[in-house]
Design a protein around this motif. Structure first.
Motif, PDB file in Angstrom:
ATOM      1  N   GLU A 129      44.708 -83.985-119.330  1.00  0.00           N
ATOM      2  CA  GLU A 129      44.420 -85.144-120.178  1.00  0.00           C
ATOM      3  C   GLU A 129      44.304 -84.774-121.649  1.00  0.00           C
ATOM      4  OE1 GLU A 129      43.841 -85.718-116.162  1.00  0.00           O
ATOM      5  OE2 GLU A 129      42.603 -84.361-117.367  1.00  0.00           O
ATOM      6  N   GLY A 130      44.446 -83.480-121.965  1.00  0.00           N
ATOM      7  CA  GLY A 130      44.399 -83.037-123.347  1.00  0.00           C
ATOM      8  C   GLY A 130      43.021 -82.670-123.851  1.00  0.00           C
ATOM      9  N   VAL A 131      42.038 -82.531-122.946  1.00  0.00           N
ATOM     10  CA  VAL A 131      40.678 -82.167-123.353  1.00  0.00           C
ATOM     11  C   VAL A 131      40.569 -80.645-123.417  1.00  0.00           C
ATOM     12  CG1 VAL A 131      38.223 -82.312-122.802  1.00  0.00           C
ATOM     13  CG2 VAL A 131      39.739 -84.228-122.264  1.00  0.00           C
ATOM     14  N   ARG A 132      40.085 -80.132-124.549  1.00  0.00           N
ATOM     15  CA  ARG A 132      39.901 -78.687-124.698  1.00  0.00           C
ATOM     16  C   ARG A 132      38.681 -78.224-123.908  1.00  0.00           C
ATOM     17  NH1 ARG A 132      41.444 -80.125-130.243  1.00  0.00           N
ATOM     18  NH2 ARG A 132      39.248 -80.651-130.565  1.00  0.00           N
ATOM     19  N   ASN A 133      38.781 -77.023-123.358  1.00  0.00           N
ATOM     20  CA  ASN A 133      37.674 -76.430-122.602  1.00  0.00           C
ATOM     21  C   ASN A 133      37.471 -75.005-123.081  1.00  0.00           C
ATOM     22  OD1 ASN A 133      36.806 -74.690-119.985  1.00  0.00           O
ATOM     23  ND2 ASN A 133      35.879 -76.720-119.908  1.00  0.00           N
ATOM     24  N   LEU A 134      36.211 -74.576-123.142  1.00  0.00           N
ATOM     25  CA  LEU A 134      35.878 -73.231-123.598  1.00  0.00           C
ATOM     26  C   LEU A 134      34.666 -72.752-122.813  1.00  0.00           C
ATOM     27  CD1 LEU A 134      36.459 -70.979-125.698  1.00  0.00           C
ATOM     28  CD2 LEU A 134      34.920 -72.189-127.266  1.00  0.00           C
ATOM     29  N   ALA A 135      34.803 -71.603-122.117  1.00  0.00           N
ATOM     30  CA  ALA A 135      33.714 -71.117-121.266  1.00  0.00           C
ATOM     31  C   ALA A 135      33.756 -69.598-121.175  1.00  0.00           C
ATOM     32  CB  ALA A 135      33.820 -71.728-119.869  1.00  0.00           C
ATOM     33  N   PRO A 136      32.565 -68.942-121.112  1.00  0.00           N
ATOM     34  CA  PRO A 136      32.514 -67.475-121.015  1.00  0.00           C
ATOM     35  C   PRO A 136      32.513 -66.994-119.571  1.00  0.00           C
ATOM     36  CG  PRO A 136      30.326 -68.324-121.444  1.00  0.00           C
ATOM     37  CD  PRO A 136      31.232 -69.514-121.343  1.00  0.00           C
ATOM     38  N   TYR A 137      33.187 -65.857-119.353  1.00  0.00           N
ATOM     39  CA  TYR A 137      33.222 -65.204-118.044  1.00  0.00           C
ATOM     40  C   TYR A 137      33.000 -63.709-118.245  1.00  0.00           C
ATOM     41  CZ  TYR A 137      35.166 -69.498-116.108  1.00  0.00           C
ATOM     42  OH  TYR A 137      35.350 -70.789-115.711  1.00  0.00           O
TER      43      TYR A 137
ATOM     44  N   GLU B 232      35.114 -84.063-119.350  1.00  0.00           N
ATOM     45  CA  GLU B 232      35.532 -84.793-120.557  1.00  0.00           C
ATOM     46  C   GLU B 232      34.910 -84.251-121.840  1.00  0.00           C
ATOM     47  OE1 GLU B 232      32.107 -87.156-118.669  1.00  0.00           O
ATOM     48  OE2 GLU B 232      33.899 -86.047-118.000  1.00  0.00           O
ATOM     49  N   VAL B 233      34.048 -83.247-121.741  1.00  0.00           N
ATOM     50  CA  VAL B 233      33.381 -82.678-122.909  1.00  0.00           C
ATOM     51  C   VAL B 233      34.226 -81.562-123.510  1.00  0.00           C
ATOM     52  CG1 VAL B 233      31.376 -81.357-123.685  1.00  0.00           C
ATOM     53  CG2 VAL B 233      31.070 -83.307-122.153  1.00  0.00           C
ATOM     54  N   ASP B 234      34.367 -81.566-124.827  1.00  0.00           N
ATOM     55  CA  ASP B 234      35.087 -80.522-125.560  1.00  0.00           C
ATOM     56  C   ASP B 234      34.080 -79.467-126.004  1.00  0.00           C
ATOM     57  OD1 ASP B 234      36.401 -78.916-127.410  1.00  0.00           O
ATOM     58  OD2 ASP B 234      37.387 -80.574-128.435  1.00  0.00           O
ATOM     59  N   GLU B 235      34.109 -78.288-125.354  1.00  0.00           N
ATOM     60  CA  GLU B 235      33.138 -77.241-125.681  1.00  0.00           C
ATOM     61  C   GLU B 235      33.383 -76.605-127.044  1.00  0.00           C
ATOM     62  OE1 GLU B 235      32.897 -77.550-121.211  1.00  0.00           O
ATOM     63  OE2 GLU B 235      34.531 -77.460-122.676  1.00  0.00           O
ATOM     64  N   PHE B 236      34.576 -76.741-127.609  1.00  0.00           N
ATOM     65  CA  PHE B 236      34.793 -76.302-128.982  1.00  0.00           C
ATOM     66  C   PHE B 236      33.828 -77.046-129.910  1.00  0.00           C
ATOM     67  CE2 PHE B 236      38.681 -74.577-127.314  1.00  0.00           C
ATOM     68  CZ  PHE B 236      39.069 -73.592-128.200  1.00  0.00           C
ATOM     69  N   ALA B 237      33.680 -78.343-129.677  1.00  0.00           N
ATOM     70  CA  ALA B 237      32.765 -79.146-130.481  1.00  0.00           C
ATOM     71  C   ALA B 237      31.318 -78.773-130.209  1.00  0.00           C
ATOM     72  CB  ALA B 237      32.989 -80.636-130.196  1.00  0.00           C
ATOM     73  N   ILE B 238      30.979 -78.522-128.945  1.00  0.00           N
ATOM     74  CA  ILE B 238      29.619 -78.107-128.587  1.00  0.00           C
ATOM     75  C   ILE B 238      29.241 -76.830-129.331  1.00  0.00           C
ATOM     76  CG2 ILE B 238      28.201 -77.182-126.711  1.00  0.00           C
ATOM     77  CD1 ILE B 238      28.496 -80.138-126.427  1.00  0.00           C
ATOM     78  N   ALA B 239      30.179 -75.882-129.381  1.00  0.00           N
ATOM     79  CA  ALA B 239      29.912 -74.576-129.990  1.00  0.00           C
ATOM     80  C   ALA B 239      30.061 -74.590-131.501  1.00  0.00           C
ATOM     81  CB  ALA B 239      30.850 -73.527-129.397  1.00  0.00           C
ATOM     82  N   GLY B 240      30.713 -75.604-132.038  1.00  0.00           N
ATOM     83  CA  GLY B 240      30.944 -75.656-133.478  1.00  0.00           C
ATOM     84  C   GLY B 240      31.964 -74.641-133.947  1.00  0.00           C
TER      85      GLY B 240
END
Length: 207
Positions: free
Chosen positions: A35-43, A99-107
């Motif tokens: 759907e075009g939503v960016r995702n960012l997560a640590p592993y 639906e949350v963009d973690e790029f925005a969460i992290a700034g």
């Protein structure tokens, strides 16, 4: 002490396993959904598994958004966070809805990759573009289900910030990579030392 994790309780205040293999490098993985939503997560179950050509791997504990996006798109980007990004990295470790963009969460700033459509973290000192090679499930000897799946990616592009280069090499003291130690503990690599591999002749004698 000894315990068999297949059968025995460890008897400690906290499970020791994730503190035993340390430090573990952190892959800050960026993907984009169908759907075009960016995702960012640590592993932190992450490492290189080949060099010529380069491949990386990481393990996903269950059906997370990162894994779903990789399965749908066939690509992902591994960003290596330095010490200055520890708070931003930690902010993306929460269980946010798809639906949350973690790029925005992290700034942090999404920047285009060169050979894949997934974004990279502009502020990251290293970003590694990957195409999905294989996803492998794990089977146990006891038949107990293991929900982890191991993702292998072929490296198709590497971004390195000029600020971490010295004399034509990546300088670890400039990179200051984050690593996971287990429990809630992390570290920053600030000190290194060099060791030269022994030269051994055909008879097995060290020269």
């Amino acid at each position: 002490m000894f315990h068999d994790p297949r059968h025995d309780a460890h008897g400690l205040a906290h499970g020791p396993w994730m503190a035993l293999i340390a430090p573990r490098p952190i892959a800050w993985i960026s993907t984009v959904s169908a759907e075009g939503v960016r995702n960012l997560a640590p592993y932190s179950a992450f490492n290189t598994v080949a060099s010529k050509p380069p491949f990386v791997m990481f393990s996903s504990d269950g059906p997370k958004d990162t894994l779903a996006n990789i399965e749908a798109s066939g690509e992902f980007c591994v960003n290596i966070p330095g010490d200055d990004l520890k708070e931003a990295m930690n902010a993306t470790s929460g269980s946010y809805p798809p639906e949350v963009d973690e790029f925005a969460i992290a700034g942090v700033t999404p920047a285009p990759c060169t050979n894949i459509d997934a974004p990279r973290v502009a502020e990251a000192p290293i970003s590694i573009e990957c195409r999905l090679a294989k996803i492998v499930g794990l089977d146990t000897s006891t038949g107990v289900p293991c929900h982890n799946r191991v993702v292998f990616g072929e490296v198709v592009g590497i971004h390195i910030a000029d600020r971490i280069l010295r004399d034509g090499k990546v300088a670890t003291d400039l990179l200051r990579p984050l690593a996971r130690l287990g429990y809630r503990d992390y570290c920053t690599v600030t000190e290194t030392f060099e060791m030269i591999r022994p030269q051994v002749d055909q008879t097995g004698t060290r020269t």
